[in-house]
Motif scaffolding. Structure first.
Motif, PDB file in Angstrom:
ATOM      1  N   VAL A 140      11.717  29.408   9.293  1.00  0.00           N
ATOM      2  CA  VAL A 140      10.296  29.066   9.328  1.00  0.00           C
ATOM      3  C   VAL A 140      10.099  27.693   8.686  1.00  0.00           C
ATOM      4  CG1 VAL A 140       7.992  29.663   8.507  1.00  0.00           C
ATOM      5  CG2 VAL A 140       9.520  31.462   9.347  1.00  0.00           C
ATOM      6  N   LEU A 141       9.469  26.766   9.435  1.00  0.00           N
ATOM      7  CA  LEU A 141       9.133  25.437   8.922  1.00  0.00           C
ATOM      8  C   LEU A 141       7.670  25.427   8.489  1.00  0.00           C
ATOM      9  CD1 LEU A 141      10.771  23.233  11.705  1.00  0.00           C
ATOM     10  CD2 LEU A 141      11.782  23.946   9.534  1.00  0.00           C
ATOM     11  N   GLU A 142       7.415  25.110   7.241  1.00  0.00           N
ATOM     12  CA  GLU A 142       6.038  25.071   6.725  1.00  0.00           C
ATOM     13  C   GLU A 142       5.482  23.652   6.909  1.00  0.00           C
ATOM     14  OE1 GLU A 142       6.281  28.511   3.317  1.00  0.00           O
ATOM     15  OE2 GLU A 142       6.891  26.489   2.752  1.00  0.00           O
ATOM     16  N   LEU A 143       5.268  23.296   8.177  1.00  0.00           N
ATOM     17  CA  LEU A 143       4.842  21.931   8.485  1.00  0.00           C
ATOM     18  C   LEU A 143       3.410  21.664   8.061  1.00  0.00           C
ATOM     19  CD1 LEU A 143       6.476  21.441  12.000  1.00  0.00           C
ATOM     20  CD2 LEU A 143       7.381  20.845   9.748  1.00  0.00           C
ATOM     21  N   ASP A 144       2.583  22.702   7.980  1.00  0.00           N
ATOM     22  CA  ASP A 144       1.207  22.487   7.551  1.00  0.00           C
ATOM     23  C   ASP A 144       1.114  22.159   6.059  1.00  0.00           C
ATOM     24  OD1 ASP A 144       2.146  25.024   7.017  1.00  0.00           O
ATOM     25  OD2 ASP A 144       0.205  25.994   7.222  1.00  0.00           O
ATOM     26  N   LYS A 145       2.201  22.339   5.329  1.00  0.00           N
ATOM     27  CA  LYS A 145       2.242  21.956   3.920  1.00  0.00           C
ATOM     28  C   LYS A 145       3.058  20.689   3.700  1.00  0.00           C
ATOM     29  CE  LYS A 145       1.941  26.797   2.413  1.00  0.00           C
ATOM     30  NZ  LYS A 145       2.601  27.872   1.632  1.00  0.00           N
ATOM     31  N   SER A 146       3.537  20.107   4.782  1.00  0.00           N
ATOM     32  CA  SER A 146       4.380  18.912   4.684  1.00  0.00           C
ATOM     33  C   SER A 146       3.516  17.658   4.545  1.00  0.00           C
ATOM     34  CB  SER A 146       5.280  18.805   5.916  1.00  0.00           C
ATOM     35  OG  SER A 146       6.034  19.988   6.098  1.00  0.00           O
ATOM     36  N   TYR A 147       4.157  16.571   4.142  1.00  0.00           N
ATOM     37  CA  TYR A 147       3.454  15.296   4.021  1.00  0.00           C
ATOM     38  C   TYR A 147       4.444  14.151   4.210  1.00  0.00           C
ATOM     39  CZ  TYR A 147       5.279  15.355  -0.794  1.00  0.00           C
ATOM     40  OH  TYR A 147       6.093  15.406  -1.899  1.00  0.00           O
ATOM     41  N   VAL A 148       3.885  12.987   4.486  1.00  0.00           N
ATOM     42  CA  VAL A 148       4.691  11.779   4.678  1.00  0.00           C
ATOM     43  C   VAL A 148       4.214  10.732   3.682  1.00  0.00           C
ATOM     44  CG1 VAL A 148       5.473  10.017   6.298  1.00  0.00           C
ATOM     45  CG2 VAL A 148       4.928  12.314   7.131  1.00  0.00           C
ATOM     46  N   GLU A 149       5.128  10.085   3.008  1.00  0.00           N
ATOM     47  CA  GLU A 149       4.821   8.986   2.090  1.00  0.00           C
ATOM     48  C   GLU A 149       5.177   7.661   2.767  1.00  0.00           C
ATOM     49  OE1 GLU A 149       5.226  10.655  -2.411  1.00  0.00           O
ATOM     50  OE2 GLU A 149       7.105  10.225  -1.369  1.00  0.00           O
ATOM     51  N   PHE A 150       4.192   6.793   2.867  1.00  0.00           N
ATOM     52  CA  PHE A 150       4.395   5.477   3.468  1.00  0.00           C
ATOM     53  C   PHE A 150       4.228   4.406   2.397  1.00  0.00           C
ATOM     54  CE2 PHE A 150       2.946   7.826   7.284  1.00  0.00           C
ATOM     55  CZ  PHE A 150       3.963   7.485   8.164  1.00  0.00           C
ATOM     56  N   VAL A 181       0.856  -1.185   0.000  1.00  0.00           N
ATOM     57  CA  VAL A 181       0.000   0.000   0.000  1.00  0.00           C
ATOM     58  C   VAL A 181       0.890   1.231   0.000  1.00  0.00           C
ATOM     59  CG1 VAL A 181      -1.796   1.287   1.217  1.00  0.00           C
ATOM     60  CG2 VAL A 181      -1.801  -1.219   1.257  1.00  0.00           C
ATOM     61  N   LYS A 182       0.622   2.158  -0.911  1.00  0.00           N
ATOM     62  CA  LYS A 182       1.334   3.423  -0.964  1.00  0.00           C
ATOM     63  C   LYS A 182       0.386   4.526  -0.521  1.00  0.00           C
ATOM     64  CE  LYS A 182       4.543   2.033  -4.627  1.00  0.00           C
ATOM     65  NZ  LYS A 182       5.128   2.364  -5.956  1.00  0.00           N
ATOM     66  N   LEU A 183       0.804   5.273   0.499  1.00  0.00           N
ATOM     67  CA  LEU A 183      -0.053   6.280   1.114  1.00  0.00           C
ATOM     68  C   LEU A 183       0.711   7.590   1.225  1.00  0.00           C
ATOM     69  CD1 LEU A 183      -2.707   7.011   2.618  1.00  0.00           C
ATOM     70  CD2 LEU A 183      -1.591   6.238   4.718  1.00  0.00           C
ATOM     71  N   LYS A 184       0.109   8.638   0.697  1.00  0.00           N
ATOM     72  CA  LYS A 184       0.649   9.992   0.837  1.00  0.00           C
ATOM     73  C   LYS A 184      -0.323  10.771   1.714  1.00  0.00           C
ATOM     74  CE  LYS A 184       1.844  14.144  -1.834  1.00  0.00           C
ATOM     75  NZ  LYS A 184       1.931  14.736  -3.200  1.00  0.00           N
ATOM     76  N   ILE A 185       0.120  11.156   2.890  1.00  0.00           N
ATOM     77  CA  ILE A 185      -0.785  11.767   3.853  1.00  0.00           C
ATOM     78  C   ILE A 185      -0.172  13.056   4.387  1.00  0.00           C
ATOM     79  CG2 ILE A 185       0.149  10.358   5.745  1.00  0.00           C
ATOM     80  CD1 ILE A 185      -2.710  10.344   6.895  1.00  0.00           C
ATOM     81  N   PRO A 186      -0.942  14.159   4.413  1.00  0.00           N
ATOM     82  CA  PRO A 186      -0.420  15.415   4.964  1.00  0.00           C
ATOM     83  C   PRO A 186      -0.051  15.250   6.437  1.00  0.00           C
ATOM     84  CG  PRO A 186      -2.431  15.796   3.705  1.00  0.00           C
ATOM     85  CD  PRO A 186      -2.297  14.315   3.853  1.00  0.00           C
ATOM     86  N   LEU A 187       1.019  15.904   6.834  1.00  0.00           N
ATOM     87  CA  LEU A 187       1.462  15.818   8.223  1.00  0.00           C
ATOM     88  C   LEU A 187       0.410  16.377   9.171  1.00  0.00           C
ATOM     89  CD1 LEU A 187       3.809  14.968  10.036  1.00  0.00           C
ATOM     90  CD2 LEU A 187       4.761  17.274   9.779  1.00  0.00           C
ATOM     91  N   ILE A 188      -0.384  17.324   8.695  1.00  0.00           N
ATOM     92  CA  ILE A 188      -1.415  17.923   9.546  1.00  0.00           C
ATOM     93  C   ILE A 188      -2.518  16.925   9.884  1.00  0.00           C
ATOM     94  CG2 ILE A 188      -2.911  18.807   7.704  1.00  0.00           C
ATOM     95  CD1 ILE A 188      -3.154  21.398   9.338  1.00  0.00           C
ATOM     96  N   ARG A 189      -2.628  15.840   9.083  1.00  0.00           N
ATOM     97  CA  ARG A 189      -3.595  14.778   9.390  1.00  0.00           C
ATOM     98  C   ARG A 189      -3.051  13.804  10.425  1.00  0.00           C
ATOM     99  NH1 ARG A 189      -7.560  14.053   5.329  1.00  0.00           N
ATOM    100  NH2 ARG A 189      -8.343  12.386   6.681  1.00  0.00           N
ATOM    101  N   LEU A 190      -1.748  13.831  10.640  1.00  0.00           N
ATOM    102  CA  LEU A 190      -1.119  12.930  11.601  1.00  0.00           C
ATOM    103  C   LEU A 190      -0.897  13.578  12.956  1.00  0.00           C
ATOM    104  CD1 LEU A 190       1.575  11.338   9.268  1.00  0.00           C
ATOM    105  CD2 LEU A 190      -0.584  10.326   9.963  1.00  0.00           C
TER     106      LEU A 190
END
Length: 748
Positions: free
Chosen positions: A163-173, A43-52
């Motif tokens: 400045v870290l733009e963490l709300d625009k970041s994402y993690v690929e699993f 399974v390949k999942l791309k999920i925004p960090l703000i959802r985690l």
């Protein structure tokens, strides 16, 4: 003789070989019945960090600063690859020679980025080693070391920032599902886990669409939604098993036998069982295949009441079940429950220690130690008097060797409230330091109390060694806060309260005052209602044991009504108080632009001003409309690819509400209910009417306030009388005139 003997031996050897072949074929044949599927697909999942995690754009200031994020990793995943993608912007005043951005996972450095003044904007991809991603919450840390000169420098210089733009970041699993342990304890700590991200789906299988089966399904969905804590989980229901998702089979033993056939477990009493999900057989080939990565939970019994006991057990028990694959429930009991109680909800007039609210003893270190917040959740229907206070009592200690301009700043809902001087250079301890916070600053729902210290070294100067290791401030977990008494009073309709704590259906957390009206007898309509019920239960943190379903318009008084169905199937007498006009053919009138709010003029009318001289007026949060706003009505169908969500006062009981979800068809109805799991949709729904654009990839929602206000108060007859008079001010005027006539006649 020798030749004949050799023939006999050859015959014996041939017989043994035949027996072995036959025995092996038999094993292969019967083994096929329990043959699992091959390894789970990747399974390949791309999920925004703000959802985690609750992240936002973060500014790191000073010569050294850091930011921590808790990364949830579910036990159900076998992670093969994980990559973090984030962007940053650094100051152009930094020197690249010794300015670095570090990314660490559980204290281990994974990446170092040189902060370049010539290219201050950057995108970073960091490989997260799967061996470090253990089940649980992992510490993801961002540190910066920043310098603007090679000579002596001010460690707090304003030009040192990133400045870290963490709300625009994402993690690929990239992961595979682990095989489900065939033990009931996997229900609590493996299958339904608040750390699970992505597309969480649970399918329920019932024998027929009856009220009893609908209530069993509602009970189970509400209980499972609570286990997911705050993660979205979509529910569906039908009469057959669905592949590639967890299934719950609900029904008596004969129905379980009809669905599972030879795989059916032996049902005794109130029965719960966990097994791998059977795979649909095709052409009779490879019988007995199962999907080891997904589970089938059997909720059954020999009698209907036993099925209900098993369903209540699955919905309510939060501690781990036995290690066996099945169990028989002998008895299940529930506490009576308390009104206005729920997950992390605070009760008026009560005192709470910080540690019971998730704020453990915390030590702040260094010149820029950051801030720490405490979340307070106030039930939606409570209101404090404007001249009241709630009190914060702090137990704290601070280190010696700090300058007297060191302070602890206190903010409530991001508004400055107070400061505490840390002026003693020898350090100090505070016990029961009282901070009053005006009650009018408190909002219904979520509030935040934030502590932000500013710690300054005693000795500073150009090119002098600055000691920062003594800059310490500790707030102890036994600090406390006390809420003032509050009245149960709220102005409605306000659909945003439904997404805060499930109000009005969760005034009693078990939903005992709630009736769910299914306007169309279909599986899609039931699935839509189950998802709304699951959202409500998840917000309050308690299964809906008391909610009941009906196929007939609920006309009994003193009930909160959740109505779900296509537009053409909603009874007209239920819609008399609706903010939109429905016609019998399913056409409606709806606003194109927001109208100027007539309630603002009505609130200042002479009748209400006169009424306020006799009884305390309710606190109403008004929304102001621009003077150029217009309002238009046209009669047309709701159309396809749309769903309507609305709230209005029940035509059968003053002070009770109807929450309506409708669409042109049951398929669109279900899509609208699923769409409301999205946090961005929940944040956009407000007022008394919302139209959801189902085809919009940006989750477009249009909200409006069209209907009249009504007030809900349940604290004694005085509050109910106040609610009645403010909802119908002309009634007050009539009673006042009658009172004057009676008084005049008595004097005469």
């Amino acid at each position: 003789m020798k030749n004949s003997g050799s023939r006999i031996e050859n015959r014996k050897e041939g017989g043994v070989i035949k027996k072995l072949v036959f025995f092996g074929a038999t094993l292969l044949f019967f083994g096929a019945f329990a043959l699992p599927l091959p390894a789970q697909e990747l399974v390949k999942l791309k999920i925004p960090l703000i959802r985690l995690a609750p992240v936002q754009t973060t500014r790191l200031q000073g010569h050294f600063a850091g930011h921590w994020v808790k990364l949830p990793i579910p036990e159900r995943w076998e992670i093969e690859k994980a990559t973090l993608h984030f962007s940053y912007v650094n100051s152009t005043a930094l020197i690249s020679r010794n300015s670095r951005l570090l990314v660490l996972l559980n204290g281990r450095p994974l990446a170092q980025v040189t902060l370049q003044p010539q290219s201050p904007v950057g995108d970073v991809a960091v490989f997260l080693p799967p061996r470090l991603l253990k089940p649980g919450y992992q510490d993801l840390e961002f540190n910066v070391i920043q310098h603007y000169t090679l000579d002596c420098e001010d460690p707090t210089a304003p030009e040192m920032w990133t400045v870290l733009e963490l709300d625009k970041s994402y993690v690929e699993f990239e992961y595979r599902l682990k095989p489900v342990p065939l033990q009931l304890k996997a229900v609590s700590n493996f299958l339904f886990d608040s750390r699970l991200s992505g597309d969480n789906r649970v399918h329920l299988v019932i024998e027929e669409l009856s009220l009893e089966n609908a209530e069993l399904a509602g009970l189970i969905t509400s209980g499972l939604a609570v286990r997911f804590d705050y993660r979205p989980v979509v529910f569906s229901v039908s009469q057959t098993l669905q592949p590639r998702m967890d299934n719950v089979l609900i029904g008596e033993a004969k129905f379980v036998k009809a669905v599972l056939g030879e795989r059916s477990p032996e049902v005794k009493g109130a029965f719960l069982s966990l097994m791998s999900l059977p795979v649909k057989e095709e052409g009779g080939a490879r019988r007995g295949l199962s999907d080891a990565g997904h589970a089938l939970i059997v909720v059954s019994g020999e009698k209907p009441e036993q099925v209900r006991d098993a369903a209540r057990t699955l919905a309510s028990v939060s501690f781990p079940y036995p290690g066996s694959p099945s169990m028989e429930v002998k008895e299940i009991r529930f506490p009576p429950g308390e009104e206005s109680r729920g997950k992390t909800l605070l009760a008026p007039g009560e005192k709470y220690a910080f540690q019971t609210l998730g704020f453990e003893t915390t030590t702040f270190r260094g010149m820029r130690p950051g801030s720490r917040s405490l979340e307070l959740r106030i039930p939606s229907h409570f209101m404090a008097k404007s001249n009241d206070f709630f009190w914060v009592s702090l137990h704290m200690a601070y280190g010696s060797g700090m300058r007297k301009d060191s302070v602890l700043n206190v903010f409530f809902n991001e508004k400055y409230i107070s400061s505490i001087f840390l002026e003693n250079p020898h350090g100090g301890i505070f016990r029961n330091y009282q901070i009053p916070i005006p009650a009018y600053q408190m909002k219904r729902g979520r509030n935040t109390l934030t502590f932000s210290p500013v710690l300054t070294p005693l000795i500073t100067g150009w090119c002098e060694y600055i000691q920062t290791e003594n800059l310490l401030l500790t707030i102890f977990g036994d600090s406390s806060l006390r809420l003032p008494p509050m009245d149960s009073w709220v102005d409605l309709p306000r659909m945003e309260l439904f997404f805060q704590d499930g109000f009005p259906f969760t005034r009693w957390p078990d939903g005992r005052d709630t009736v769910i009206f299914l306007a169309e007898k279909s599986m899609n309509t039931l699935s839509a209602a189950l998802n709304l019920l699951a959202i409500s239960s998840q917000k309050i943190g308690y299964p809906a044991f008391g909610a009941r379903f009906t196929f007939d318009a609920p006309k009994e008084p003193n009930r909160e009504i959740l109505a779900v169905g296509p537009v053409a199937q909603i009874p007209q007498d239920l819609l008399k108080a609706a903010p939109v006009r429905f016609s019998r053919d399913g056409s409606i009138s709806y606003p194109q632009l927001k109208k100027a709010d007539p309630e603002s003029r009505d609130e200042d009318s002479w009748i209400r001003r006169l009424l306020s001289r006799f009884i305390s007026p309710p606190a109403v949060e008004r929304t102001l409309s621009p003077p150029w706003a217009a309002f238009s009505r046209q009669v047309s169908g709701l159309g396809g690819e749309r769903a309507l969500f609305s709230q209005f006062q029940s035509p059968y009981q003053i002070g009770r509400s109807v929450v309506l979800l409708s669409a042109a068809s049951s398929q669109e109805l279900l899509r609208g209910a699923v769409m409301m799991w999205e946090p961005v949709v929940q944040g956009r729904i407000a007022g008394d009417l919302a139209i959801l654009e189902l085809a919009s990839p940006e989750f477009q929602v249009a909200s409006a306030e069209m209907g009249s206000k009504y007030y809900v108060g349940e604290r004694g007859p005085v509050s109910r009388l106040t609610s009645l008079l403010y909802t119908y001010p002309w009634l007050f005027l009539g009673l006042l005139v009658v009172a004057f006539i009676i008084l005049a006649y008595a004097i005469y």
